[in-house]
Design a protein around this motif. Structure first.
Motif, PDB file in Angstrom:
ATOM      1  N   GLU A 478       0.846  -1.176   0.107  1.00 47.48           N
ATOM      2  CA  GLU A 478      -0.041   0.073  -0.007  1.00 47.48           C
ATOM      3  C   GLU A 478       0.841   1.270  -0.089  1.00 47.48           C
ATOM      4  OE1 GLU A 478      -3.079   0.277  -0.628  1.00 47.48           O
ATOM      5  OE2 GLU A 478      -3.827  -1.833  -0.466  1.00 47.48           O
ATOM      6  N   LYS A 479       2.127   1.104   0.684  1.00 46.56           N
ATOM      7  CA  LYS A 479       3.005   2.559   0.729  1.00 46.56           C
ATOM      8  C   LYS A 479       3.538   2.516  -0.708  1.00 46.56           C
ATOM      9  CE  LYS A 479       4.509   2.387   5.404  1.00 46.56           C
ATOM     10  NZ  LYS A 479       5.520   1.997   6.516  1.00 46.56           N
ATOM     11  N   LEU A 480       3.853   1.439  -1.538  1.00 51.54           N
ATOM     12  CA  LEU A 480       4.395   1.551  -2.708  1.00 51.54           C
ATOM     13  C   LEU A 480       3.339   2.004  -3.567  1.00 51.54           C
ATOM     14  CD1 LEU A 480       6.354  -1.683  -3.420  1.00 51.54           C
ATOM     15  CD2 LEU A 480       7.117   0.897  -3.620  1.00 51.54           C
ATOM     16  N   PHE A 481       2.053   1.735  -3.662  1.00 46.93           N
ATOM     17  CA  PHE A 481       0.977   2.202  -4.286  1.00 46.93           C
ATOM     18  C   PHE A 481       0.804   3.674  -4.061  1.00 46.93           C
ATOM     19  CE2 PHE A 481      -0.921  -2.358  -4.285  1.00 46.93           C
ATOM     20  CZ  PHE A 481      -0.924  -2.522  -5.660  1.00 46.93           C
ATOM     21  N   ALA A 482       0.931   4.155  -2.931  1.00 48.17           N
ATOM     22  CA  ALA A 482       0.920   5.607  -2.636  1.00 48.17           C
ATOM     23  C   ALA A 482       2.216   6.439  -3.086  1.00 48.17           C
ATOM     24  CB  ALA A 482       0.805   5.837  -0.886  1.00 48.17           C
ATOM     25  N   ARG A 483       3.362   5.644  -3.008  1.00 47.95           N
ATOM     26  CA  ARG A 483       4.503   6.364  -3.748  1.00 47.95           C
ATOM     27  C   ARG A 483       4.384   6.526  -5.399  1.00 47.95           C
ATOM     28  NH1 ARG A 483       9.730   3.050  -2.124  1.00 47.95           N
ATOM     29  NH2 ARG A 483      10.730   4.728  -3.720  1.00 47.95           N
TER      30      ARG A 483
END
Length: 508
Positions: A478-483
């Motif tokens: 989810e952090k990667l998707f946000a990045r």
């Protein structure tokens, strides 16, 4: 060792790309043992169906030593970051709702060997963003009509993967100039007939203006006419119309109403009742064409589709009939086919130019400097046939997942029209996403992630819910998707508009 003479029959993109590539690869300028001649008819024009390419074209042009800026200026080229598919999943709804998705050229983002694809698949289908938007920054950049790079970022390079749209006849002239610089001899004459020897190989080609021309290897770039491989040598043609139904195109060019109008960063492919319409943004005009199945739509109906898309009828359109298919033997004795003479499927995904690039690279690598000139034929034919078969599967994938209810689309979804190999993969992809081991590298024009973009753009369901525990890094994903979302916004803000970059290159 005697001199090896190569005679290329036909110009256009196929002929001149073959000439320039072989001249460069075989170091023609410094190799007295090889002679390359291209015979071009003064009376035959270029079909120019393909005004788009795949990112491989950058490597090809760079190998040929053609400056990117010169190419863009000379071929009226623009940048292409992928294909946007409108209305392929279902027809526009009564309330105006439409479905679309992007097939970007940039691979999905991953880190430390971890793929984000399963994590996207495990998200709530009703709330998640479209696949291409979730896994690459290119989706937002292209949708906002941005260029894939800034001015001065280097020849054939940039932060995002890209290809080009171009004027096909102008591209042929760029390739011609480079081929001649590299030592190719250009002769003009009309082919009148082809003489065979006692073994059934080509002995010579006869021309109206130049008389007889002889060579060790003949390359047939005569387009759909297939003067050598088809008419003279009789290599059979294998139709695939039972799989890919479209067999006609109605094409035109439309100037921009406003010279400052934005240039799209992708090919637009809009589905209609019995096929689809391409829309390609060049510098000064849009190339627009309706592709259709003559079994499902008349020429008059196709004209109505094109007119409705353009919004007026102040244009000249021409019908280009074609038979989707290919020759299983494209190298026969001392003749090898490149381009339309060897086969053509349809304009979707710009595979025409891709197949020219693949064929000429193989001819160069396999070239028989001595010994029998047809020594590589069996290998070449196996590789090019395998490539055609896999492209057929990839193109069929675009059609067979549609939920549209017109006869053309229902026929495409009928399992009887879907190749067995593709059916087997689709069954596996119900339980896992496409991966690299699904494909044999030397036979592929498209990577596993190209299939992912089509599958998940078309709402294909890969159910990983039973193995949810095998993917424990949801928080990190989810952090990667946000990045990626943040990078998308930043890139869209930082990159110039597509038209601004093209204008700057042309002004420079």
């Amino acid at each position: 060792m005697g001199k090896r003479r190569i005679l290329i029959v036909g110009g256009g993109t196929a002929g001149w790309l073959t000439a320039a590539y072989l001249a460069r690869f075989l170091d023609l300028a410094d190799n007295a043992q090889i002679e390359i001649t291209l015979l071009e008819s003064p009376e035959l024009g270029i079909i120019g169906v393909g005004e788009g390419a795949f990112p491989t074209i950058r490597t090809t042009l760079q190998f040929l030593g053609i400056d990117e800026t010169r190419f863009i200026r000379s071929a009226s080229a623009t940048f292409k970051q992928g294909i946007r598919f409108n209305d392929w999943l279902h027809a526009p709804a009564a309330d105006g709702t439409r479905h679309h998705y992007l097939h970007p050229f940039e691979a999905p983002f991953y880190t430390e060997g971890t793929s984000l694809v399963p994590y996207w698949l495990l998200q709530d289908e009703r709330a998640r963003v479209p696949f291409a938007e979730a896994v690459t920054i290119q989706n937002r950049v292209a949708e906002n009509q941005r260029a894939p790079k800034k001015q001065g970022e280097g020849e054939y390079s940039g932060p995002l993967n890209y290809a080009y749209h171009f004027d096909a006849s102008r591209l042929a002239k760029v390739l011609q100039a480079r081929a001649i610089e590299l030592g190719v001899r250009h002769v003009s004459g009309l082919l009148t007939d082809v003489a065979l020897d006692a073994d059934g190989a080509i002995a010579r080609v006869n021309t109206r203006e130049l008389g007889a021309l002889e060579a060790d290897l003949y390359v047939d770039c005569s387009g759909f006419r297939a003067e050598l491989i088809g008419k003279a040598l009789g290599a059979p043609f294998k139709s695939v119309k039972h799989v890919l139904f479209t067999d006609r195109a109605l094409a035109c060019k439309i100037p921009y109403a406003d010279p400052d109008a934005p240039i799209e960063s992708f090919t637009i492919a809009t589905a209609h009742d019995a096929g689809w319409t391409w829309d390609i943004g060049l510098e000064g005009a849009r190339g627009i064409g309706t592709v259709y199945s003559s079994t499902h739509m008349s020429d008059d109906q196709a004209e109505a589709v094109l007119r409705a898309y353009v919004g007026h009828d102040a244009y000249k359109a021409r019908i280009i009939p074609f038979e989707p298919g290919y020759r299983e033997a494209q190298w026969v004795k001392n003749c090898v086919a490149v381009g339309l003479s060897g086969g053509f499927l349809e304009p979707l995904e710009s595979t025409g130019v891709v197949l020219i690039e693949a064929a000429v690279a193989m001819i160069a690598e396999l070239f028989p400097h001595n010994g029998p000139v047809d020594a590589p034929a069996k290998r070449f034919n196996a590789l090019i046939t395998g490539r055609f078969e896999r492209i057929i599967n990839f193109l069929k994938l675009h059609y067979c997942l549609s939920r549209r209810d017109e006869p053309f689309w229902r026929d495409n979804a009928d399992p009887a029209s879907i190749p067995e190999g593709l059916q087997e993969l689709l069954a596996q992809w119900r339980h896992r996403p496409p991966g690299r081991f699904d494909f044999l590298l030397d036979l592929e024009s498209f990577a596993f992630f190209n299939y992912q973009y089509i599958l998940y753009g078309m709402d294909y369901r890969t159910d990983l819910s039973g193995g949810r525990g095998d993917f424990p890094n949801m928080a990190a994903a989810e952090k990667l998707f946000a990045r990626i979302r943040g990078f998308s916004e930043q890139a869209t803000a930082d990159l110039p508009t597509h038209r601004a970059l093209i204008r700057a290159i042309n002004a420079g």
